[in-house]
Design a protein around this motif. Structure first.
Motif, PDB file in Angstrom:
ATOM      1  N   LYS A   1     -16.153  -2.215   5.595  1.00 40.91           N
ATOM      2  CA  LYS A   1     -15.073  -1.112   5.444  1.00 40.91           C
ATOM      3  C   LYS A   1     -15.247  -0.481   3.975  1.00 40.91           C
ATOM      4  N   GLU A   2     -14.791   0.510   3.623  1.00 41.95           N
ATOM      5  CA  GLU A   2     -14.928   1.119   2.518  1.00 41.95           C
ATOM      6  C   GLU A   2     -13.379   1.110   1.726  1.00 41.95           C
ATOM      7  N   PRO A   3     -13.146   1.140   0.459  1.00 44.92           N
ATOM      8  CA  PRO A   3     -11.844   1.382  -0.005  1.00 44.92           C
ATOM      9  C   PRO A   3     -11.051   2.697   0.460  1.00 44.92           C
ATOM     10  N   HIS A   4      -9.689   2.776   0.330  1.00 44.76           N
ATOM     11  CA  HIS A   4      -9.154   3.842   0.727  1.00 44.76           C
ATOM     12  C   HIS A   4      -8.343   4.294  -0.576  1.00 44.76           C
ATOM     13  N   SER A   5      -8.729   5.675  -0.981  1.00 42.72           N
ATOM     14  CA  SER A   5      -7.952   6.339  -1.843  1.00 42.72           C
ATOM     15  C   SER A   5      -6.635   6.909  -1.460  1.00 42.72           C
ATOM     16  N   ASN A   6      -6.402   7.043   0.052  1.00 37.89           N
ATOM     17  CA  ASN A   6      -5.209   7.703   0.461  1.00 37.89           C
ATOM     18  C   ASN A   6      -4.254   6.531   0.530  1.00 37.89           C
ATOM     19  N   LEU A   7      -4.411   5.447   0.412  1.00 41.33           N
ATOM     20  CA  LEU A   7      -3.417   4.318   0.814  1.00 41.33           C
ATOM     21  C   LEU A   7      -2.167   4.187   0.008  1.00 41.33           C
ATOM     22  N   ASN A   8      -0.956   4.128   0.396  1.00 43.61           N
ATOM     23  CA  ASN A   8       0.274   4.126  -0.294  1.00 43.61           C
ATOM     24  C   ASN A   8       0.805   5.089  -0.994  1.00 43.61           C
ATOM     25  N   ARG A   9       0.366   6.443  -0.466  1.00 50.16           N
ATOM     26  CA  ARG A   9       0.716   7.678  -1.015  1.00 50.16           C
ATOM     27  C   ARG A   9       2.118   7.923  -0.588  1.00 50.16           C
ATOM     28  N   LEU A  10       3.218   8.241  -1.509  1.00 52.08           N
ATOM     29  CA  LEU A  10       4.379   8.758  -1.031  1.00 52.08           C
ATOM     30  C   LEU A  10       4.598  10.155  -1.590  1.00 52.08           C
ATOM     31  N   ASP A  11       3.844  11.137  -1.916  1.00 47.15           N
ATOM     32  CA  ASP A  11       4.173  12.030  -2.391  1.00 47.15           C
ATOM     33  C   ASP A  11       4.049  13.105  -1.536  1.00 47.15           C
ATOM     34  N   PRO A  12       5.050  13.999  -1.385  1.00 46.19           N
ATOM     35  CA  PRO A  12       5.416  14.874  -0.352  1.00 46.19           C
ATOM     36  C   PRO A  12       4.276  16.066  -0.032  1.00 46.19           C
ATOM     37  N   THR A  13       4.141  16.230   1.192  1.00 47.53           N
ATOM     38  CA  THR A  13       3.094  17.641   1.530  1.00 47.53           C
ATOM     39  C   THR A  13       4.081  18.688   1.675  1.00 47.53           C
ATOM     40  N   THR A  14       3.427  19.968   0.916  1.00 44.19           N
ATOM     41  CA  THR A  14       4.213  21.010   0.772  1.00 44.19           C
ATOM     42  C   THR A  14       3.312  22.405   1.402  1.00 44.19           C
ATOM     43  N   HIS A  15       4.071  23.526   1.472  1.00 42.46           N
ATOM     44  CA  HIS A  15       3.280  24.561   1.921  1.00 42.46           C
ATOM     45  C   HIS A  15       4.228  26.003   1.550  1.00 42.46           C
ATOM     46  N   VAL A  16       3.565  26.944   1.413  1.00 44.00           N
ATOM     47  CA  VAL A  16       4.355  28.156   1.034  1.00 44.00           C
ATOM     48  C   VAL A  16       4.951  28.752   2.160  1.00 44.00           C
ATOM     49  N   VAL A  17       6.213  29.352   2.086  1.00 42.54           N
ATOM     50  CA  VAL A  17       6.856  29.914   3.107  1.00 42.54           C
ATOM     51  C   VAL A  17       7.646  31.185   2.485  1.00 42.54           C
ATOM     52  N   GLY A  18       7.341  32.325   2.692  1.00 37.48           N
ATOM     53  CA  GLY A  18       7.746  33.509   2.228  1.00 37.48           C
ATOM     54  C   GLY A  18       7.892  33.563   0.661  1.00 37.48           C
TER      55      GLY A  18
ATOM     56  N   ARG B   1       2.859  16.598  10.037  1.00 41.03           N
ATOM     57  CA  ARG B   1       2.117  15.349  10.265  1.00 41.03           C
ATOM     58  C   ARG B   1       1.670  14.726   9.111  1.00 41.03           C
ATOM     59  N   LYS B   2       0.873  15.479   8.323  1.00 42.26           N
ATOM     60  CA  LYS B   2       0.312  15.004   6.876  1.00 42.26           C
ATOM     61  C   LYS B   2       1.327  14.573   6.156  1.00 42.26           C
ATOM     62  N   ASP B   3       2.709  15.174   6.272  1.00 37.48           N
ATOM     63  CA  ASP B   3       3.555  14.547   5.552  1.00 37.48           C
ATOM     64  C   ASP B   3       4.216  13.061   5.810  1.00 37.48           C
ATOM     65  N   LEU B   4       4.004  13.137   7.338  1.00 35.14           N
ATOM     66  CA  LEU B   4       4.652  11.687   7.962  1.00 35.14           C
ATOM     67  C   LEU B   4       3.454  10.604   7.785  1.00 35.14           C
ATOM     68  N   VAL B   5       2.360  10.689   7.552  1.00 34.06           N
ATOM     69  CA  VAL B   5       1.395   9.643   7.585  1.00 34.06           C
ATOM     70  C   VAL B   5       0.297   9.930   6.459  1.00 34.06           C
ATOM     71  N   ASN B   6      -0.335   8.742   5.931  1.00 33.36           N
ATOM     72  CA  ASN B   6      -1.566   8.843   5.127  1.00 33.36           C
ATOM     73  C   ASN B   6      -2.666   8.513   5.964  1.00 33.36           C
ATOM     74  N   SER B   7      -3.517   9.434   6.372  1.00 34.01           N
ATOM     75  CA  SER B   7      -4.730   9.511   7.142  1.00 34.01           C
ATOM     76  C   SER B   7      -5.802   8.430   6.651  1.00 34.01           C
ATOM     77  N   MET B   8      -6.600   7.766   7.274  1.00 37.27           N
ATOM     78  CA  MET B   8      -7.261   6.731   6.969  1.00 37.27           C
ATOM     79  C   MET B   8      -8.751   7.124   7.545  1.00 37.27           C
ATOM     80  N   GLY B   9      -8.697   7.500   8.711  1.00 39.26           N
ATOM     81  CA  GLY B   9     -10.034   7.553   9.482  1.00 39.26           C
ATOM     82  C   GLY B   9     -10.085   5.943  10.195  1.00 39.26           C
ATOM     83  N   HIS B  10     -11.095   5.904  11.096  1.00 37.99           N
ATOM     84  CA  HIS B  10     -11.546   4.795  11.853  1.00 37.99           C
ATOM     85  C   HIS B  10     -12.340   3.880  10.645  1.00 37.99           C
TER      86      HIS B  10
END
Length: 472
Positions: free
Chosen positions: A95-112, A451-460
């Motif tokens: 396995k490889e180390p995960h840079s995405n683990l334990n991130r709590l920062d919110p995912t944002t997007h631009v609306v209007g 979905r990206k705000d709900l989870v940190n994706s690691m991959g298999h």
């Protein structure tokens, strides 16, 4: 003849003239060289301090940068050494180390023209006061779902024999029951009381769980669940939850014995209380399918059967780390919009038929299996519409948030049966199931950024091992 002594006549040959010229040139060069040396000495006397300071500063900068790089180089070296050792002992566990683990920062997007958060949770102080709402009288078209089992006289399909399993003519077995096409069509007929195949057909069908784990699961009212079969993924601890959720929500991870051994090899062991961190780890024995992807559909789609007293469930694929407050997620995705099901829409495609081409191209399923499924859907009249209630019909389904109602339970049962009958790529069958039931209006198909705000994706992490079935 008289000579004038005051007059001197000197005769110079051509050779002597050339030699004299060369001497003059050498003299000029010598004078020029001496001049350069005098200039260089003046320069050194004037700027000698700078000539010492600049090289020293460069040397210090180089050493500082080299020292700063050493720890990461050492860490990488240690990881590489450990992985090499692990690979030699068991290549499936690398396995490889995960840079995405334990991130709590919110995912944002631009609306209007304004940047805002994709998942709009309540503030922390309100999350701590959240509670599960009281049951309200529903007006859904399905009031009760009955599950067909081997003791039901109405079951006419019969059980799949071991000889049928050997020839791999079908994936129906003692766990699923052998659903006929007539029963399949009848399962989509929405009525007050509906009878349907929904796994757990026979006591000999497999998916065995200990009495202790079963008792624990029966006490769950709200559950976050995941599974890792075949040793393919690690277990990521949930983060971002409130104290209220920790008291009211069960976190349950389903493992098989292959995953149990794989995790023990990397020193991740289940405690005496049955937990690893916040997860209650439930070991499942006697899995019913050789295909581990199909085994994974059981906890994914049939949570209402595994947690019979649960009112709500959140499914998270094992390749992801759940990082939000569960009660807050239920409020944001279900209660606020009066929905009974929330599922993430597909990020790349909208059409089932386009997805089928992608599945074949990426070798996610056998072309002949996909062709049989699509031909059946065309025969049944599934349109090529890319929208459902104004949103994408195609869903990604790695996060499923739902209220356990007879209607959502029916949806999950018929969806599971489609996956068993055709391919394990559940994205292909979900739009078809919605279209056939024609009873869903309370679905929240949320965008990819949510979905990206709900989870940190690691991959298999590693390739899952298929289950070896022995026909003794």
């Amino acid at each position: 003849m008289f000579h004038n002594n005051n007059s001197v006549s000197i005769s110079v040959s051509d050779d002597e003239s050339d030699e004299l010229g060369r001497m003059r040139v050498r003299a000029r060069r010598k004078r020029r060289k001496l001049g350069h040396r005098r200039w260089l000495r003046k320069l050194l006397l004037r700027y000698w301090m700078l000539l010492i300071i600049i090289p020293a500063a460069c040397l210090l900068i180089f050493e500082a940068s080299r020292i700063g790089r050493k720890p990461s180089l050492n860490v990488n070296s240690e990881i590489e050494t450990r992985n090499n050792q692990l690979h030699r002992s068991n290549p499936a566990l690398v396995k490889e180390p995960h840079s995405n683990l334990n991130r709590l920062d919110p995912t944002t997007h631009v609306v209007g023209g304004v940047r805002e958060r994709c998942l709009k949770l309540l503030p922390p102080e309100k999350l701590e006061r959240l509670d599960i709402p009281e049951e309200e009288e529903s007006n859904f078209p399905v009031g009760e779902v009955l599950y067909i089992s081997e003791s039901d006289a109405s079951f006419v399909g019969g059980n799949v024999t071991l000889s049928q399993l050997r020839t791999e003519d079908t994936r129906f077995n003692l766990f699923t029951g052998n659903q006929t096409f007539e029963q399949r069509d009848k399962s989509f007929e929405v009525s007050e009381t509906t009878m349907v195949h929904c796994g757990f057909y026979s006591v000999n069908g497999g998916f065995k769980i200990s009495d202790e784990d079963t008792s624990y699961m029966q006490g769950c009212k709200v559950v976050v669940s995941t599974c890792a079969f075949g040793g393919g993924d690690d277990l990521y601890q949930p983060i971002g939850m409130s104290e209220a959720s920790l008291k009211k929500v069960c976190y349950v991870a389903f493992w098989d014995e292959i995953t149990l051994k794989a995790q023990e090899l990397v020193e991740r062991r289940i405690g005496e209380n049955g937990f690893i961190g916040k997860w209650r780890v439930v070991i499942v024995r006697d899995l019913p399918f050789a295909d581990q992807r199909l085994n994974g559909k059981i906890p994914k789609m049939l949570s209402h059967r595994l947690f019979p007293e649960a009112k709500y469930s959140i499914w998270v694929d094992s390749k992801s780390q759940f990082r939000r407050d569960p009660l807050g997620v239920l409020e944001a995705l279900l209660w606020r919009s009066n929905s009974i099901l929330a599922i993430s829409e597909h990020g790349a495609r909208s059409s089932v038929y386009d997805e089928a081409k992608a599945v074949v191209k990426k070798n996610k399923a056998k072309p002949e299996e996909v062709e049989v499924q699509l031909n059946q859907y065309r025969k049944d009249g599934l349109p090529e519409d890319k929208r459902f209630n104004g949103k994408k019909a195609l869903c990604e389904a790695s996060v499923i948030v739902r209220k356990h109602t007879p209607l959502t339970n029916l949806l999950m049962c018929v969806w599971f049966n489609e996956v068993v009958r055709f391919t394990s790529r559940d994205q292909l069958s979900f739009p078809y199931v919605l279209w056939r039931l024609k009873a869903f209006r309370n679905i929240n198909t949320f965008p990819v950024c949510t979905r990206k705000d709900l989870v940190n994706s690691m991959g298999h992490i590693r390739k899952a091992k298929p289950l070896q079935i022995s026909f003794n």
